[in-house]
Design a protein around this motif. Structure first.
Motif, PDB file in Angstrom:
ATOM      1  N   LEU A 127       0.829  -1.206   0.000  1.00  0.00           N
ATOM      2  CA  LEU A 127       0.000   0.000   0.000  1.00  0.00           C
ATOM      3  C   LEU A 127       0.862   1.254   0.000  1.00  0.00           C
ATOM      4  N   GLN A 128       1.957   1.224   0.746  1.00  0.00           N
ATOM      5  CA  GLN A 128       2.847   2.384   0.721  1.00  0.00           C
ATOM      6  C   GLN A 128       3.325   2.664  -0.703  1.00  0.00           C
ATOM      7  N   ARG A 129       3.628   1.630  -1.448  1.00  0.00           N
ATOM      8  CA  ARG A 129       4.087   1.809  -2.824  1.00  0.00           C
ATOM      9  C   ARG A 129       2.975   2.327  -3.729  1.00  0.00           C
ATOM     10  N   VAL A 130       1.727   1.875  -3.493  1.00  0.00           N
ATOM     11  CA  VAL A 130       0.593   2.425  -4.243  1.00  0.00           C
ATOM     12  C   VAL A 130       0.509   3.937  -4.028  1.00  0.00           C
ATOM     13  N   ILE A 131       0.782   4.381  -2.811  1.00  0.00           N
ATOM     14  CA  ILE A 131       0.719   5.807  -2.471  1.00  0.00           C
ATOM     15  C   ILE A 131       1.926   6.565  -3.013  1.00  0.00           C
ATOM     16  N   GLU A 132       3.123   6.012  -2.826  1.00  0.00           N
ATOM     17  CA  GLU A 132       4.360   6.738  -3.115  1.00  0.00           C
ATOM     18  C   GLU A 132       4.859   6.629  -4.557  1.00  0.00           C
ATOM     19  N   TYR A 133       4.681   5.485  -5.184  1.00  0.00           N
ATOM     20  CA  TYR A 133       5.313   5.268  -6.491  1.00  0.00           C
ATOM     21  C   TYR A 133       4.851   6.211  -7.595  1.00  0.00           C
ATOM     22  N   PRO A 134       3.608   6.651  -7.613  1.00  0.00           N
ATOM     23  CA  PRO A 134       3.257   7.630  -8.652  1.00  0.00           C
ATOM     24  C   PRO A 134       4.104   8.903  -8.561  1.00  0.00           C
ATOM     25  N   ARG A 135       4.411   9.342  -7.351  1.00  0.00           N
ATOM     26  CA  ARG A 135       5.251  10.545  -7.177  1.00  0.00           C
ATOM     27  C   ARG A 135       6.666  10.327  -7.677  1.00  0.00           C
ATOM     28  N   ARG A 136       7.099   9.083  -7.652  1.00  0.00           N
ATOM     29  CA  ARG A 136       8.456   8.746  -8.087  1.00  0.00           C
ATOM     30  C   ARG A 136       8.507   8.366  -9.568  1.00  0.00           C
ATOM     31  N   PHE A 172       7.016   5.690 -10.942  1.00  0.00           N
ATOM     32  CA  PHE A 172       7.052   4.241 -11.151  1.00  0.00           C
ATOM     33  C   PHE A 172       5.689   3.634 -11.452  1.00  0.00           C
ATOM     34  N   ALA A 173       4.611   4.373 -11.233  1.00  0.00           N
ATOM     35  CA  ALA A 173       3.261   3.814 -11.378  1.00  0.00           C
ATOM     36  C   ALA A 173       2.276   4.947 -11.632  1.00  0.00           C
ATOM     37  N   VAL A 174       1.102   4.582 -12.147  1.00  0.00           N
ATOM     38  CA  VAL A 174       0.039   5.583 -12.283  1.00  0.00           C
ATOM     39  C   VAL A 174      -0.635   5.766 -10.921  1.00  0.00           C
ATOM     40  N   ALA A 175      -1.200   6.932 -10.711  1.00  0.00           N
ATOM     41  CA  ALA A 175      -1.848   7.237  -9.431  1.00  0.00           C
ATOM     42  C   ALA A 175      -3.186   6.523  -9.315  1.00  0.00           C
ATOM     43  N   GLN A 176      -3.530   6.161  -8.090  1.00  0.00           N
ATOM     44  CA  GLN A 176      -4.821   5.544  -7.788  1.00  0.00           C
ATOM     45  C   GLN A 176      -5.351   6.161  -6.500  1.00  0.00           C
ATOM     46  N   GLU A 177      -6.648   6.194  -6.397  1.00  0.00           N
ATOM     47  CA  GLU A 177      -7.261   6.741  -5.194  1.00  0.00           C
ATOM     48  C   GLU A 177      -7.143   5.744  -4.049  1.00  0.00           C
ATOM     49  N   VAL A 178      -6.738   6.230  -2.881  1.00  0.00           N
ATOM     50  CA  VAL A 178      -6.691   5.411  -1.671  1.00  0.00           C
ATOM     51  C   VAL A 178      -7.742   5.963  -0.719  1.00  0.00           C
ATOM     52  N   PRO A 179      -8.810   5.197  -0.460  1.00  0.00           N
ATOM     53  CA  PRO A 179      -9.863   5.699   0.430  1.00  0.00           C
ATOM     54  C   PRO A 179      -9.314   6.046   1.817  1.00  0.00           C
ATOM     55  N   GLU A 180      -9.953   7.010   2.462  1.00  0.00           N
ATOM     56  CA  GLU A 180      -9.492   7.462   3.776  1.00  0.00           C
ATOM     57  C   GLU A 180      -9.475   6.322   4.792  1.00  0.00           C
ATOM     58  N   THR A 181     -10.466   5.438   4.744  1.00  0.00           N
ATOM     59  CA  THR A 181     -10.492   4.321   5.695  1.00  0.00           C
ATOM     60  C   THR A 181      -9.296   3.398   5.503  1.00  0.00           C
TER      61      THR A 181
END
Length: 197
Positions: free
Chosen positions: A158-167, A169-178
């Motif tokens: 999950l950390q990579r889902v959040i961080e990798y678009p900024r780097r 390495f990946a396209v951005a995806q929405e991460v729900p607040e929960t």
């Protein structure tokens, strides 16, 4: 990801600590959804003793034992991360003269979203369908036999889902607040051995 399984030009079994990925990839081949497989991955950094000759080699042997013919499998034994898994698999296919417009990406259950985001970045023109062995979290933990490894891996993924678009390495995806809140609680509880430095 909840993707509907459908025929694709190739399946890519992403290397990892879970031999279930090889079994699921083999099942997809035997069900007639693909005619070609690429198994990708070098020695596993988390558990090098598990696949001493590399993930691609061990996954290939497992798939052959399950009935996949050797001629249907290509190996990519150098990749050390998901971006390389996908790029190097693409290179192997191109070198073999295989055109792949659709990819059935086979991963561990908790890794589908990150693998999808990475593939969309590295191979944007390919249609990507994600698949993994359908099972509950409890059943998955039992199959791996190490609850801390699984939860640490979930948190790191999950950390990579959040961080990798900024780097890049990946396209951005929405991460729900929960989901983000649960991630923060797990980090606070010490499930961080697979997180980025």
């Amino acid at each position: 990801m909840g993707h509907e399984r459908r025929p694709c030009d190739v399946a890519i079994g992403l290397g990892c600590h879970d031999l279930g990925v090889a079994a699921e990839t083999a099942a997809l081949y035997l069900d007639g959804l693909v005619r070609r497989i690429v198994f990708t991955g070098g020695p596993n950094p988390s558990r090098p003793e598990l696949f001493p000759r590399g993930e691609a080699v061990h996954f290939t042997e497992h798939a052959i034992a399950l009935g996949v013919p050797e001629h249907a499998i290509h190996q990519e034994p150098r990749a050390r991360n998901t971006g390389q898994n996908i790029q190097f698999s693409r290179d192997v296919l191109e070198a073999a003269g295989i055109e792949a417009r659709s990819v059935l990406l086979v991963t561990m259950p908790y890794m589908e979203r990150r693998a999808f985001a990475t593939c969309r970045k590295v191979w944007p023109e390919a249609e990507v369908v994600c698949a993994s062995t359908p099972m509950s979290l409890n059943d998955y933990v039992k199959s791996i036999g190490d609850d801390k490894l699984v939860i640490d891996s979930l948190v790191g993924d999950l950390q990579r889902v959040i961080e990798y678009p900024r780097r890049g390495f990946a396209v951005a995806q929405e991460v729900p607040e929960t989901v983000h809140d649960a991630y923060q609680r797990l980090l606070a509880d010490g499930f961080d051995s697979k997180t980025l430095n």
